[in-house]
Design a protein around this motif. Sequence first.
Motif, PDB file in Angstrom:
ATOM      1  N   PRO A 302       0.829  -1.220   0.000  1.00 19.83           N
ATOM      2  CA  PRO A 302       0.000   0.000   0.000  1.00 19.83           C
ATOM      3  C   PRO A 302       0.853   1.256   0.000  1.00 19.83           C
ATOM      4  N   ARG A 303       0.446   2.225  -0.820  1.00 19.18           N
ATOM      5  CA  ARG A 303       1.081   3.547  -0.910  1.00 19.18           C
ATOM      6  C   ARG A 303       2.595   3.428  -1.106  1.00 19.18           C
ATOM      7  N   LEU A 304       2.988   2.561  -2.018  1.00 18.59           N
ATOM      8  CA  LEU A 304       4.414   2.312  -2.237  1.00 18.59           C
ATOM      9  C   LEU A 304       5.125   3.559  -2.750  1.00 18.59           C
ATOM     10  N   HIS A 305       4.518   4.235  -3.710  1.00 19.70           N
ATOM     11  CA  HIS A 305       5.152   5.445  -4.254  1.00 19.70           C
ATOM     12  C   HIS A 305       5.307   6.510  -3.174  1.00 19.70           C
ATOM     13  N   SER A 306       4.279   6.722  -2.370  1.00 15.94           N
ATOM     14  CA  SER A 306       4.346   7.739  -1.313  1.00 15.94           C
ATOM     15  C   SER A 306       5.409   7.392  -0.285  1.00 15.94           C
ATOM     16  N   ASN A 307       5.543   6.118   0.060  1.00 15.70           N
ATOM     17  CA  ASN A 307       6.559   5.712   1.036  1.00 15.70           C
ATOM     18  C   ASN A 307       7.964   5.940   0.500  1.00 15.70           C
ATOM     19  N   ILE A 308       8.185   5.632  -0.782  1.00 14.94           N
ATOM     20  CA  ILE A 308       9.502   5.847  -1.365  1.00 14.94           C
ATOM     21  C   ILE A 308       9.831   7.339  -1.409  1.00 14.94           C
ATOM     22  N   LYS A 309       8.870   8.155  -1.825  1.00 12.88           N
ATOM     23  CA  LYS A 309       9.103   9.599  -1.884  1.00 12.88           C
ATOM     24  C   LYS A 309       9.293  10.185  -0.486  1.00 12.88           C
ATOM     25  N   TYR A 310       8.596   9.655   0.485  1.00 12.60           N
ATOM     26  CA  TYR A 310       8.735  10.136   1.861  1.00 12.60           C
ATOM     27  C   TYR A 310      10.144   9.885   2.390  1.00 12.60           C
ATOM     28  N   VAL A 311      10.676   8.689   2.121  1.00 10.96           N
ATOM     29  CA  VAL A 311      12.040   8.375   2.546  1.00 10.96           C
ATOM     30  C   VAL A 311      13.042   9.262   1.822  1.00 10.96           C
ATOM     31  N   ILE A 312      12.828   9.502   0.549  1.00  7.53           N
ATOM     32  CA  ILE A 312      13.741  10.342  -0.225  1.00  7.53           C
ATOM     33  C   ILE A 312      13.730  11.778   0.281  1.00  7.53           C
ATOM     34  N   ARG A 313      12.560  12.296   0.585  1.00  7.92           N
ATOM     35  CA  ARG A 313      12.446  13.711   0.962  1.00  7.92           C
ATOM     36  C   ARG A 313      12.920  13.974   2.388  1.00  7.92           C
ATOM     37  N   PHE A 314      12.624  13.045   3.297  1.00  7.20           N
ATOM     38  CA  PHE A 314      12.837  13.358   4.709  1.00  7.20           C
ATOM     39  C   PHE A 314      13.795  12.402   5.419  1.00  7.20           C
ATOM     40  N   GLY A 315      14.385  11.467   4.705  1.00 10.79           N
ATOM     41  CA  GLY A 315      15.354  10.577   5.317  1.00 10.79           C
ATOM     42  C   GLY A 315      16.730  11.217   5.399  1.00 10.79           C
ATOM     43  N   LEU A 316      17.574  10.681   6.247  1.00 10.30           N
ATOM     44  CA  LEU A 316      18.946  11.159   6.355  1.00 10.30           C
ATOM     45  C   LEU A 316      19.709  10.829   5.078  1.00 10.30           C
ATOM     46  N   PRO A 317      20.493  11.762   4.554  1.00 12.39           N
ATOM     47  CA  PRO A 317      21.184  11.511   3.276  1.00 12.39           C
ATOM     48  C   PRO A 317      22.119  10.313   3.327  1.00 12.39           C
ATOM     49  N   HIS A 318      22.830  10.126   4.441  1.00 10.73           N
ATOM     50  CA  HIS A 318      23.799   9.033   4.483  1.00 10.73           C
ATOM     51  C   HIS A 318      23.125   7.668   4.425  1.00 10.73           C
ATOM     52  N   SER A 319      21.853   7.586   4.821  1.00  2.00           N
ATOM     53  CA  SER A 319      21.146   6.305   4.783  1.00  2.00           C
ATOM     54  C   SER A 319      20.801   5.884   3.365  1.00  2.00           C
ATOM     55  N   LEU A 320      20.732   6.857   2.457  1.00  2.00           N
ATOM     56  CA  LEU A 320      20.353   6.564   1.077  1.00  2.00           C
ATOM     57  C   LEU A 320      21.540   6.537   0.130  1.00  2.00           C
ATOM     58  N   LYS A 321      22.612   7.202   0.502  1.00  8.75           N
ATOM     59  CA  LYS A 321      23.746   7.320  -0.411  1.00  8.75           C
ATOM     60  C   LYS A 321      24.678   6.118  -0.359  1.00  8.75           C
TER      61      LYS A 321
END
Length: 470
Positions: A302-321
């Motif tokens: 459920p709400r897969l796109h929103s969850n991915i965008k939420y992590v991208i927008r408000f997650g810590l940069p080092h966790s994604l890089k």
Amino acid sequence: MWTDKQRGIRVSKEELLCKNACGYYGNPLWQGFCSKCWRERARSVGSPRQDTRPSNDKSPLTFSKFEEKKNSEKGRRINTVRKFFWGSPSTPKRQESSESYANVLKAYQSLEPGDFTGFLKLLRSAPSQRLQSQCTAFLNTMEAYHDLKVQKQSDFVQDFYQSFAECFRGLPESQVTCIMEHVEKLIMTRLHKWVFCHDSCDDEQKDLALQRRIRSFNWVTPQMLGVPFPDKKTEVTGDPFLPAITAIIEMDAKRAPQDKLACVSKCSQHVFEGLSGSSTEPANADDFLSGLIYVVLKANPPRLHSNIKYVIRFGLPHSLKAGESGYYFTNLSCAVAFIEKLDGPALNLSPEEFEGYMLRQHVPSEGNERLQVASDTRLMLEDLKGRQEKVDQGVDALSMELHEWVQAVHSQLNEATVQLTLVQKELTAQAELTQDALSPSLEVSLKGADSDQSVLVLTDQKDGPKDTFC
């Protein structure tokens, strides 16, 4: 990118890394850039003063110029967030003493990863009063300006992360990372209801579109994706990827970006476990991406796109890089991008076959096998149901026999009780008759004994006392 004779869906390492060659993981939602390069690119496009940079120059920037640009951009972002939340930088601020600053750093050095309760206790302590005030002011301001566009809110949150991390510049990087993970959880747990699936973006419409598209691919089999899967017939609960499906569905229930990333990591680890149990060969990166695509298609989170965008927008940069979480999240984004562009050649199908599957005119052979398994299971259930009915009938008959036997036993007990009463009465009557018969003889014997005793007494009295002296 895909060939007919391959195992899994092949994605090279270069396709996962940032297009800017910075060494971090890129993301399809960022057009192949990492979070840092994407934000710098977005800021340069949105700011006219950045247009002076020659766009056709293909020579890379020198390291000194890159560091100069990085420091200037960092200072500008910190000043921006300070102006927005704590007033103009020209206002003199009370400088903390070196001793109090050292006490704050010393208190946070003992903080361990995952100890969110301990972090809250430290934040409420006296030495951390200024840090707590910053968090409270930021949260109150963000809630007051929750109508801002979500990208603007994302910029403010990222600027706050960077500004807050400056307070711990004297600690090792690993410790600062641990502290900032707690800060992210504190901030985003509170702001989740304001910024997730914001009204200023079309995340909700894209969620529905993605869910409909995933639902239309419910006929895709593991063999079409090149996923190693057991050849034997398996029950529905025997799917080796079921734990991964459960983990990716749980992501929507989390509020902090790091908790959502933890669900993605857990799902990915279960995918590797499913792959290792489904094939004798060790799982590789191609198998992993294929397995992850299969899990997403079967789970339809459920709400897969929103969850991915939420992590991208408000997650810590080092966790994604970088790191494990960044690698898993990048693969999840690649899986979603693959599903959005999924066609016949990607599944080794001709356009006619792909159209037939989409229109439900064809059923995969694997689907026929599973239908047969389902039919056999249904027949087995019907047979078990008939056996259960026979057992129930036997239980009912046995219960009736037991009831009749209990009634018969009670009847026999009653008869025995009546007979015992009669026997007791007869015995009592006989005892009374015997006692009546013995009574006259007892009286005569008693009288004879009395007369003998009287004669003996009279005889003794007539003789008198005898002389005992010589």
